[in-house]
Design a protein around this motif. Structure first.
Motif, PDB file in Angstrom:
ATOM      1  N   SER A   1       0.848  -1.196   0.000  1.00  0.00           N
ATOM      2  CA  SER A   1       0.000   0.000   0.000  1.00  0.00           C
ATOM      3  C   SER A   1       0.884   1.247   0.000  1.00  0.00           C
ATOM      4  N   LYS A   2       0.300   2.342  -0.405  1.00  0.00           N
ATOM      5  CA  LYS A   2       1.019   3.619  -0.433  1.00  0.00           C
ATOM      6  C   LYS A   2       1.524   3.965   0.956  1.00  0.00           C
ATOM      7  N   GLU A   3       0.693   3.742   1.964  1.00  0.00           N
ATOM      8  CA  GLU A   3       1.059   4.072   3.333  1.00  0.00           C
ATOM      9  C   GLU A   3       2.259   3.240   3.807  1.00  0.00           C
TER      10      GLU A   3
ATOM     11  N   GLU B   1       5.429   4.431   2.102  1.00  0.00           N
ATOM     12  CA  GLU B   1       5.948   5.674   2.663  1.00  0.00           C
ATOM     13  C   GLU B   1       6.730   5.407   3.943  1.00  0.00           C
ATOM     14  N   ILE B   2       6.241   4.498   4.792  1.00  0.00           N
ATOM     15  CA  ILE B   2       6.950   4.133   6.024  1.00  0.00           C
ATOM     16  C   ILE B   2       8.274   3.452   5.681  1.00  0.00           C
ATOM     17  N   GLU B   3       8.243   2.551   4.725  1.00  0.00           N
ATOM     18  CA  GLU B   3       9.452   1.846   4.304  1.00  0.00           C
ATOM     19  C   GLU B   3      10.484   2.821   3.722  1.00  0.00           C
ATOM     20  N   MET B   4      10.016   3.801   2.968  1.00  0.00           N
ATOM     21  CA  MET B   4      10.925   4.764   2.351  1.00  0.00           C
ATOM     22  C   MET B   4      11.633   5.622   3.399  1.00  0.00           C
ATOM     23  N   LYS B   5      10.969   5.904   4.512  1.00  0.00           N
ATOM     24  CA  LYS B   5      11.613   6.675   5.580  1.00  0.00           C
ATOM     25  C   LYS B   5      12.834   5.945   6.129  1.00  0.00           C
TER      26      LYS B   5
END
Length: 83
Positions: A69-71, A74-78
């Motif tokens: 999921s997008k959410e 985004e957490i993984e990218m941080k």
């Protein structure tokens, strides 16, 4: 003539074709499928056949819910910044 009519016409013509014509048609399709149409994220060339295979893999991933999921992304990218 639309695509369905053209496909039907070609199928009928192939039924009547001799070996020479079939070899020519096969060669045309081989060249078409091996045409470079794109590059992957590393800059490597991708043929039309490889492109179609990648699209099918992606559709399978969606079908069997092997997606992020997008959410979650985004957490993984941080975390990527910390590596």
């Amino acid at each position: 003539m639309g695509v369905p009519e053209l496909k039907n016409k070609i199928q009928l013509q192939l039924e009547l074709a001799d070996e020479r014509v079939l070899r020519i048609v096969s060669s045309v399709f081989d060249n078409y499928l091996n045409e470079i149409v794109s590059c992957d994220s590393k800059g490597n060339a991708i043929t039309l056949l490889e492109y179609h295979n990648k699209v099918e893999e992606g559709l399978e991933d969606v079908k069997y819910k092997r997606v992020t999921s997008k959410e979650k992304l985004e957490i993984e990218m941080k975390d990527w910044d910390n590596e």
